[in-house]
Enzyme design. Structure first.
Site, PDB file in Angstrom:
ATOM      1  N   THR A 154      -0.869   5.717   3.063  1.00  0.00           N
ATOM      2  CA  THR A 154      -2.086   4.943   3.324  1.00  0.00           C
ATOM      3  C   THR A 154      -1.808   4.026   4.505  1.00  0.00           C
ATOM      4  O   THR A 154      -0.740   3.424   4.593  1.00  0.00           O
ATOM      5  CB  THR A 154      -2.480   4.100   2.099  1.00  0.00           C
ATOM      6  OG1 THR A 154      -2.746   4.979   0.999  1.00  0.00           O
ATOM      7  CG2 THR A 154      -3.704   3.256   2.366  1.00  0.00           C
ATOM      8  N   ILE A 204       0.866  -1.173   0.000  1.00  0.00           N
ATOM      9  CA  ILE A 204       0.000   0.000   0.000  1.00  0.00           C
ATOM     10  C   ILE A 204       0.905   1.226   0.000  1.00  0.00           C
ATOM     11  O   ILE A 204       2.094   1.146   0.335  1.00  0.00           O
ATOM     12  CB  ILE A 204      -0.966   0.034   1.204  1.00  0.00           C
ATOM     13  CG1 ILE A 204      -0.217  -0.101   2.536  1.00  0.00           C
ATOM     14  CG2 ILE A 204      -2.024  -1.052   1.076  1.00  0.00           C
ATOM     15  CD1 ILE A 204      -1.128  -0.034   3.755  1.00  0.00           C
ATOM     16  N   ASP A 205       0.356   2.368  -0.381  1.00  0.00           N
ATOM     17  CA  ASP A 205       1.148   3.588  -0.491  1.00  0.00           C
ATOM     18  C   ASP A 205       1.694   4.023   0.859  1.00  0.00           C
ATOM     19  O   ASP A 205       1.140   3.693   1.922  1.00  0.00           O
ATOM     20  CB  ASP A 205       0.295   4.728  -1.059  1.00  0.00           C
ATOM     21  CG  ASP A 205      -0.165   4.461  -2.479  1.00  0.00           C
ATOM     22  OD1 ASP A 205       0.482   3.661  -3.172  1.00  0.00           O
ATOM     23  OD2 ASP A 205      -1.183   5.058  -2.886  1.00  0.00           O
ATOM     24  N   LYS A 206       2.744   4.826   0.811  1.00  0.00           N
ATOM     25  CA  LYS A 206       3.384   5.338   2.019  1.00  0.00           C
ATOM     26  C   LYS A 206       2.382   5.999   2.955  1.00  0.00           C
ATOM     27  O   LYS A 206       2.368   5.742   4.158  1.00  0.00           O
ATOM     28  CB  LYS A 206       4.472   6.337   1.631  1.00  0.00           C
ATOM     29  CG  LYS A 206       5.061   7.107   2.803  1.00  0.00           C
ATOM     30  CD  LYS A 206       6.000   8.201   2.330  1.00  0.00           C
ATOM     31  CE  LYS A 206       6.464   9.072   3.490  1.00  0.00           C
ATOM     32  NZ  LYS A 206       7.338  10.181   3.038  1.00  0.00           N
ATOM     33  N   ARG A 233      -7.081   6.135  -5.548  1.00  0.00           N
ATOM     34  CA  ARG A 233      -6.846   7.571  -5.654  1.00  0.00           C
ATOM     35  C   ARG A 233      -7.111   8.062  -7.079  1.00  0.00           C
ATOM     36  O   ARG A 233      -7.755   9.100  -7.283  1.00  0.00           O
ATOM     37  CB  ARG A 233      -5.415   7.887  -5.221  1.00  0.00           C
ATOM     38  CG  ARG A 233      -5.127   7.466  -3.792  1.00  0.00           C
ATOM     39  CD  ARG A 233      -3.640   7.466  -3.473  1.00  0.00           C
ATOM     40  NE  ARG A 233      -3.085   8.806  -3.470  1.00  0.00           N
ATOM     41  CZ  ARG A 233      -1.784   9.052  -3.339  1.00  0.00           C
ATOM     42  NH1 ARG A 233      -0.920   8.051  -3.228  1.00  0.00           N
ATOM     43  NH2 ARG A 233      -1.340  10.300  -3.338  1.00  0.00           N
TER      44      ARG A 233
END
Length: 372
Positions: free
Chosen positions: A179, A175-177, A279
């Site tokens: 998130t 998952i993104d930084k 997103r």
């Protein structure tokens, strides 16, 4: 064909690395001081018929996206027989393809680092962990220490069968930084292979909670559109038609949980797991994630022109200064026991405070000065 083992172009250009290389002040191959470093080398097999290089590399390197390959060629980083080529160059038998970047090789060897790790479940085959917002998952592009995989390596440092540098074990997805949420880690090669197939065949259950700008007409819906690098802003992903050759297929299902007038709390369920999928998909349908700076969510996109409302939204941004996205649930079949495993993680404090603030506003007269 020969190439650097266990490396592909998407990995070599980790996350936003190519975008930063190509969009910086001195980052393209043509603008550099002439010093380029070879990161990937492939010799084309005998008997190869002429084929576009972007298509050839997509087919001959694991997990490399055609879009990323095209960006590398556009930036002047892709060479054939020591000469830069564009993505429409047709490779032939005997060609030597190389990817050359303006920075030298970094030692990406994972060395365990003592860091806190929030383990929600663990057995001999796997563990489920919670990643807080702000923590980078994997080394790359300036983040070579202090990442989640370093913390995992420390936690499993005494497990003889776990090698943090072996791609056959470790994190199954990312998952993104910025998130927060749940991730699954495979301790064995068999577990990672099994879990990887479940993710590939969409047999896992993953849902996210997001606060987005705007109110939805419908209570639930489906977003389908390929995800690929935005040609106008390479730090972002964009959505392209499902039948196009650009990007990778992506499907997001959403359901309205709560409506706050100018923002909406939604649940998003993924069929696919593309970079920035939620997103990009939400921005595509006109509902950027709240506080998502990269996708325009840090502007006041809905609401009033009053000073009190503007102050209220700015206070909301202070409560949650990252995209309002949380990987809340994770479900999969245990690779060894066959048992259905389901995990849920409550909203983290910053996102919970943000949601509570919008709830209070909904239940309070719009003339009440306490909105701020």
């Amino acid at each position: 064909m020969s190439m650097e083992p266990d490396r592909d172009i998407d990995e070599l250009l980790e996350d936003d690395e190519l975008a930063e290389l190509m969009d910086g002040d001195d980052v393209s191959a043509s603008d550099s001081d002439g010093q380029l470093y070879e990161h990937l080398r492939i010799e084309v097999d005998r008997g190869q018929v002429p084929l576009r290089i972007d298509k050839y590399l997509t087919e001959h390197t694991q997990h490399s996206s055609r879009n990323r390959i095209q960006q590398a060629a556009e930036g002047g980083f892709l060479f054939v027989n020591d000469k830069p080529v564009k993505s429409n160059y047709k490779v032939r038998a005997g060609d030597v393809i190389s990817l050359r970047l303006t920075r030298p090789h970094f030692d990406t060897t994972i060395v365990p680092e003592e860091m806190p790790l929030d383990v929600r479940y663990e057995d001999d085959e796997l563990m489920v962990i919670y990643k807080p917002a702000g923590l980078v998952v994997h080394p790359g592009c300036g983040n070579f220490h202090g990442t989640l995989v370093h913390a995992i390596a420390w936690h499993l440092r005494n497990l003889p069968t776990y090698d943090p540098n072996d791609p056959q074990v470790g994190l199954v997805h990312r998952i993104d930084k910025d998130t927060s949420g749940l991730l699954v880690v495979a301790k064995t090669a068999a577990a990672k292979s099994n879990l990887g197939k479940q993710f590939f065949h969409h047999e896992t259950h993953r849902s996210y909670v997001a606060l987005v700008w705007g109110n939805f007409v419908e209570d639930e819906g489906r977003i389908e559109g390929n995800i690929g690098r935005d040609p106008k802003d390479r730090l972002r992903m964009a959505v392209f038609p499902p039948d196009s050759d650009t990007g990778k297929p992506a499907i997001t299902h959403y359901k309205v949980l709560e409506r706050y007038g100018y923002t909406t709390l939604v649940e998003c369920r993924l069929e696919t797991g593309r970079t920035h999928q939620i997103r990009a998909h939400m921005k595509h349908i006109g509902h950027p994630l709240f506080a998502d700076e990269r996708y325009g969510g840090c502007e006041i996109l809905r609401g009033e022109r009053t000073a009190s409302y503007k102050a209220y939204v700015q206070n909301c941004f202070k409560l949650c200064s990252r995209q309002a996205l949380h990987a809340q649930t994770l479900g999969f079949i245990h690779p060894k026991t066959g048992e259905q495993m389901d995990f849920t993680s409550p909203l983290p404090d910053d996102l919970q405070a943000l949601v509570d603030k919008w709830r209070r506003r909904l239940n309070t007269s719009e003339n009440n000065s306490s909105f701020t």
